[in-house]
Scaffold this motif. Sequence first.
Motif, PDB file in Angstrom:
ATOM      1  N   UNK A  99       0.836  -1.193   0.000  1.00 43.04           N
ATOM      2  CA  UNK A  99       0.000   0.000   0.000  1.00 43.04           C
ATOM      3  C   UNK A  99       0.872   1.244   0.000  1.00 43.04           C
ATOM      4  N   UNK A 100       0.276   2.346  -0.376  1.00 44.11           N
ATOM      5  CA  UNK A 100       0.995   3.618  -0.354  1.00 44.11           C
ATOM      6  C   UNK A 100       1.459   3.944   1.064  1.00 44.11           C
ATOM      7  N   UNK A 101       0.631   3.615   2.035  1.00 45.96           N
ATOM      8  CA  UNK A 101       0.975   3.893   3.426  1.00 45.96           C
ATOM      9  C   UNK A 101       2.205   3.100   3.857  1.00 45.96           C
ATOM     10  N   UNK A 102       2.282   1.847   3.457  1.00 42.95           N
ATOM     11  CA  UNK A 102       3.423   1.007   3.825  1.00 42.95           C
ATOM     12  C   UNK A 102       4.725   1.573   3.250  1.00 42.95           C
ATOM     13  N   UNK A 103       4.655   2.039   2.029  1.00 42.51           N
ATOM     14  CA  UNK A 103       5.846   2.608   1.393  1.00 42.51           C
ATOM     15  C   UNK A 103       6.255   3.897   2.100  1.00 42.51           C
ATOM     16  N   UNK A 136      12.384   6.643  -4.368  1.00 41.87           N
ATOM     17  CA  UNK A 136      11.135   6.010  -3.935  1.00 41.87           C
ATOM     18  C   UNK A 136      10.954   4.641  -4.588  1.00 41.87           C
ATOM     19  N   UNK A 137      11.280   4.534  -5.879  1.00 42.08           N
ATOM     20  CA  UNK A 137      11.170   3.243  -6.559  1.00 42.08           C
ATOM     21  C   UNK A 137      12.135   2.239  -5.938  1.00 42.08           C
ATOM     22  N   UNK A 140      10.603   0.955  -2.743  1.00 45.52           N
ATOM     23  CA  UNK A 140       9.571  -0.036  -3.057  1.00 45.52           C
ATOM     24  C   UNK A 140      10.223  -1.374  -3.398  1.00 45.52           C
ATOM     25  N   UNK A 141      11.300  -1.321  -4.186  1.00 45.55           N
ATOM     26  CA  UNK A 141      12.019  -2.535  -4.573  1.00 45.55           C
ATOM     27  C   UNK A 141      12.470  -3.296  -3.328  1.00 45.55           C
ATOM     28  N   UNK A 142      13.102  -2.604  -2.397  1.00 45.76           N
ATOM     29  CA  UNK A 142      13.640  -3.258  -1.206  1.00 45.76           C
ATOM     30  C   UNK A 142      12.534  -3.798  -0.294  1.00 45.76           C
ATOM     31  N   UNK A 143      11.458  -3.035  -0.167  1.00 46.02           N
ATOM     32  CA  UNK A 143      10.359  -3.481   0.688  1.00 46.02           C
ATOM     33  C   UNK A 143       9.661  -4.696   0.077  1.00 46.02           C
TER      34      UNK A 143
END
Length: 208
Positions: A99-103, A136-137, A140-143
């Motif tokens: 989700x956007x919140x998680x990121x 930011x990307x 997201x990749x790492x998460x």
Amino acid sequence: MHRRTALSVSAALLAAAPLLSACSGEARPGTAAVVGGERITTSALQAQVNDVRAAQNRAGEAAAGLIQSTPGLDRSKLNRMLQTAVLERAAKDAGITLSRREIEEFRNEQLQKAGGAERLEASALEQAQLAPGQVEADLRFKLLRDRLFSHYGSPEKAVEQLGAVAQALRIEVNPRYGAWDAQQIAIGDQVTPWITRRTGPGPAPAGA
């Protein structure tokens, strides 16, 4: 990753004309790679490279050293774009979503560890060749990677699945950038980032 770097062209259109020629070893002009029947254009790749070079040039006295230390930036960027495509497909197959919140929460954690946005961006540029707009990307990749590790129980099992996805996507790379190795999930001798996890105290380098 900027929206302009997204994979483009439908699979149906691509099927009408091969983009990479196995006979000649030459790629159709404008194609950096083909992933699952869709292509990554050289213009999308160059946009990634140009953003990093622009950021490096703004680094003041460190600019020359940053540029000299990244002679194969186009190959490195293409490698990351391909690995991102593999990771996204593997996560989708496993039913993993973010989700956007998680990121945002993950970004805030990294900002605190780095000591602010400026330091996070400087570290990302120096250690992982990331322009500010690419951070930011990368987060997201790492998460997403870590979620995949948890889903399969270990990095080894996750990487095994990633390798299977890489095979299924039938990735082809323009020879000018090197040869794709589906087992290593990388172009040639490029580093495979998902094998490295944070195992000790302190934040991992950006892009790791």
